[in-house]
Design a protein around this motif. Structure first.
Motif, PDB file in Angstrom:
ATOM      1  N   ARG A 132       1.107  -1.045  -0.132  1.00 37.30           N
ATOM      2  CA  ARG A 132       0.007  -0.011   0.053  1.00 37.30           C
ATOM      3  C   ARG A 132       0.795   1.253  -0.182  1.00 37.30           C
ATOM      4  O   ARG A 132       1.039   2.067   0.979  1.00 37.30           O
ATOM      5  CB  ARG A 132      -0.937  -0.042   1.346  1.00 37.30           C
ATOM      6  CG  ARG A 132      -1.892  -1.063   1.071  1.00 37.30           C
ATOM      7  CD  ARG A 132      -2.668  -1.232   2.514  1.00 37.30           C
ATOM      8  NE  ARG A 132      -3.539  -0.305   2.876  1.00 37.30           N
ATOM      9  CZ  ARG A 132      -4.112  -0.318   4.238  1.00 37.30           C
ATOM     10  NH1 ARG A 132      -4.127  -1.602   4.658  1.00 37.30           N
ATOM     11  NH2 ARG A 132      -4.779   0.776   4.238  1.00 37.30           N
ATOM     12  N   PRO A 133       1.415   1.639  -1.319  1.00 42.87           N
ATOM     13  CA  PRO A 133       2.458   2.837  -1.052  1.00 42.87           C
ATOM     14  C   PRO A 133       2.037   4.101  -0.819  1.00 42.87           C
ATOM     15  O   PRO A 133       2.598   4.826  -0.177  1.00 42.87           O
ATOM     16  CB  PRO A 133       2.760   2.918  -2.774  1.00 42.87           C
ATOM     17  CG  PRO A 133       2.383   1.673  -3.327  1.00 42.87           C
ATOM     18  CD  PRO A 133       1.120   0.897  -2.453  1.00 42.87           C
ATOM     19  N   MET A 134       0.713   4.214  -0.902  1.00 40.55           N
ATOM     20  CA  MET A 134       0.137   5.572  -0.345  1.00 40.55           C
ATOM     21  C   MET A 134       0.387   5.719   1.270  1.00 40.55           C
ATOM     22  O   MET A 134       0.123   6.694   1.783  1.00 40.55           O
ATOM     23  CB  MET A 134      -1.481   5.758  -0.542  1.00 40.55           C
ATOM     24  CG  MET A 134      -1.474   5.972  -2.318  1.00 40.55           C
ATOM     25  SD  MET A 134      -0.152   7.254  -2.815  1.00 40.55           S
ATOM     26  CE  MET A 134      -0.838   8.689  -2.266  1.00 40.55           C
ATOM     27  N   TYR A 135       0.528   4.352   2.090  1.00 34.44           N
ATOM     28  CA  TYR A 135       0.774   4.457   3.549  1.00 34.44           C
ATOM     29  C   TYR A 135       2.278   4.478   3.777  1.00 34.44           C
ATOM     30  O   TYR A 135       2.575   4.463   5.025  1.00 34.44           O
ATOM     31  CB  TYR A 135       0.071   3.209   4.042  1.00 34.44           C
ATOM     32  CG  TYR A 135      -1.448   3.410   4.073  1.00 34.44           C
ATOM     33  CD1 TYR A 135      -1.949   4.112   5.369  1.00 34.44           C
ATOM     34  CD2 TYR A 135      -2.341   3.147   3.004  1.00 34.44           C
ATOM     35  CE1 TYR A 135      -3.430   4.179   5.192  1.00 34.44           C
ATOM     36  CE2 TYR A 135      -3.703   3.413   2.766  1.00 34.44           C
ATOM     37  CZ  TYR A 135      -3.964   4.132   4.139  1.00 34.44           C
ATOM     38  OH  TYR A 135      -5.552   4.325   4.021  1.00 34.44           O
ATOM     39  N   SER A 136       3.144   4.664   2.880  1.00 36.01           N
ATOM     40  CA  SER A 136       4.353   4.892   3.139  1.00 36.01           C
ATOM     41  C   SER A 136       4.555   6.233   3.791  1.00 36.01           C
ATOM     42  O   SER A 136       3.949   7.073   3.528  1.00 36.01           O
ATOM     43  CB  SER A 136       5.462   4.790   1.761  1.00 36.01           C
ATOM     44  OG  SER A 136       5.235   3.389   1.044  1.00 36.01           O
ATOM     45  N   SER A 137       5.687   6.284   4.552  1.00 34.11           N
ATOM     46  CA  SER A 137       5.642   7.364   5.538  1.00 34.11           C
ATOM     47  C   SER A 137       7.183   7.722   5.799  1.00 34.11           C
ATOM     48  O   SER A 137       7.955   6.960   5.696  1.00 34.11           O
ATOM     49  CB  SER A 137       4.928   7.024   6.600  1.00 34.11           C
ATOM     50  OG  SER A 137       5.437   6.012   7.399  1.00 34.11           O
ATOM     51  N   ILE A 138       7.092   9.150   6.151  1.00 35.89           N
ATOM     52  CA  ILE A 138       8.267   9.936   6.855  1.00 35.89           C
ATOM     53  C   ILE A 138       8.015   9.886   8.118  1.00 35.89           C
ATOM     54  O   ILE A 138       7.039  10.355   8.652  1.00 35.89           O
ATOM     55  CB  ILE A 138       8.579  11.254   6.068  1.00 35.89           C
ATOM     56  CG1 ILE A 138       8.803  10.872   4.534  1.00 35.89           C
ATOM     57  CG2 ILE A 138       9.720  11.901   6.859  1.00 35.89           C
ATOM     58  CD1 ILE A 138       8.774  12.353   3.831  1.00 35.89           C
ATOM     59  N   CYS A 139       9.083   9.405   9.231  1.00 36.20           N
ATOM     60  CA  CYS A 139       8.943   9.391  10.402  1.00 36.20           C
ATOM     61  C   CYS A 139       9.146  10.556  11.169  1.00 36.20           C
ATOM     62  O   CYS A 139      10.361  10.978  11.062  1.00 36.20           O
ATOM     63  CB  CYS A 139       9.536   8.223  11.111  1.00 36.20           C
ATOM     64  SG  CYS A 139       9.259   6.664  10.079  1.00 36.20           S
ATOM     65  N   LEU A 140       8.380  11.044  11.874  1.00 37.72           N
ATOM     66  CA  LEU A 140       8.558  12.482  12.445  1.00 37.72           C
ATOM     67  C   LEU A 140       7.902  12.090  14.036  1.00 37.72           C
ATOM     68  O   LEU A 140       7.621  11.191  14.220  1.00 37.72           O
ATOM     69  CB  LEU A 140       7.815  13.527  12.069  1.00 37.72           C
ATOM     70  CG  LEU A 140       8.262  14.027  10.576  1.00 37.72           C
ATOM     71  CD1 LEU A 140       7.342  14.818   9.774  1.00 37.72           C
ATOM     72  CD2 LEU A 140       9.487  14.312  10.545  1.00 37.72           C
ATOM     73  N   ALA A 141       8.123  13.117  14.778  1.00 36.02           N
ATOM     74  CA  ALA A 141       7.478  12.943  16.309  1.00 36.02           C
ATOM     75  C   ALA A 141       6.079  13.289  16.187  1.00 36.02           C
ATOM     76  O   ALA A 141       5.531  13.863  15.618  1.00 36.02           O
ATOM     77  CB  ALA A 141       8.152  14.098  17.020  1.00 36.02           C
ATOM     78  N   LYS A 142       5.657  12.619  17.245  1.00 36.15           N
ATOM     79  CA  LYS A 142       4.259  12.713  17.498  1.00 36.15           C
ATOM     80  C   LYS A 142       3.798  14.434  18.175  1.00 36.15           C
ATOM     81  O   LYS A 142       4.784  14.815  18.668  1.00 36.15           O
ATOM     82  CB  LYS A 142       3.790  11.621  18.654  1.00 36.15           C
ATOM     83  CG  LYS A 142       3.386  10.380  18.132  1.00 36.15           C
ATOM     84  CD  LYS A 142       2.697   9.568  19.320  1.00 36.15           C
ATOM     85  CE  LYS A 142       2.569   8.140  19.023  1.00 36.15           C
ATOM     86  NZ  LYS A 142       2.023   7.496  20.271  1.00 36.15           N
ATOM     87  N   GLY A 143       2.443  14.433  18.070  1.00 36.86           N
ATOM     88  CA  GLY A 143       2.339  15.830  18.598  1.00 36.86           C
ATOM     89  C   GLY A 143       0.957  16.307  18.066  1.00 36.86           C
ATOM     90  O   GLY A 143       0.487  15.982  17.051  1.00 36.86           O
TER      91      GLY A 143
END
Length: 172
Positions: A132-143
């Protein structure tokens, strides 16, 4: 301009070596990728309205980011060198720069500020999702109300005007 198809998207063509000279293609040519010929035409017609100001995100504080289903180790490790990376950009772009690190390198801050910057720089983990390529992500901090995983589908909904995006991660 390279328009790869299917599995060729996984091949870093710019990193191929000329067997005669031993040099990488990127050393001798300006190489860029687009997903399709129609996208290239559209991009050339649209142009960009972003400016040279830079916003950078490095060494986010992942905390209890829920990556159990998508990361090999179950927990993302900090990347301290990425903080040095984005801090070094500060000297180049000063005063037209906004740097976020640690808990401030959040998905919420990206969504709040990114549309106003011409150069976006991410120095963090990225998670690819082949199924599911559209769910590929860049990992950042929660907030705020954000989970810290800036997904491709979320980025597509944004009004960005950047001339350049740098993804400095292992799976970008």
């Amino acid at each position: 301009c390279i328009i790869p198809d299917e599995y060729l998207n996984q091949l870093p063509i710019h990193a191929l070596q000329n067997k005669n000279t031993g040099r990488y293609l990127i050393e001798d040519y300006v190489i860029y990728y687009v997903p399709s010929l129609s996208t290239l035409s559209w991009l050339r017609m649209q142009g960009t309205s972003g400016n040279r100001e830079l916003i950078a995100f490095g060494n986010p504080e992942f905390g209890e980011l829920d990556t159990m289903n998508i990361a090999f180790r179950g927990k993302l490790q900090k990347l301290p060198a990425t903080e040095n990376e984005v801090r070094s950009l500060e000297t180049i772009y000063k005063p037209d720069v906004k740097i976020f690190t640690g808990v401030e390198a959040s998905e919420a801050n990206f969504k709040k500020y990114a549309e106003y910057y011409g150069v976006l720089h991410f120095a963090t983990h990225a998670l690819g999702n082949k199924n599911r390529p559209m769910y590929s992500s860049i990992c950042l901090a929660k907030g705020g109300n954000e989970d810290g995983l800036l997904e491709a589908r979320e980025i597509m909904k944004m009004e960005l005007s950047s001339d350049l995006v740098v993804l400095s991660a292992c799976k970008t």
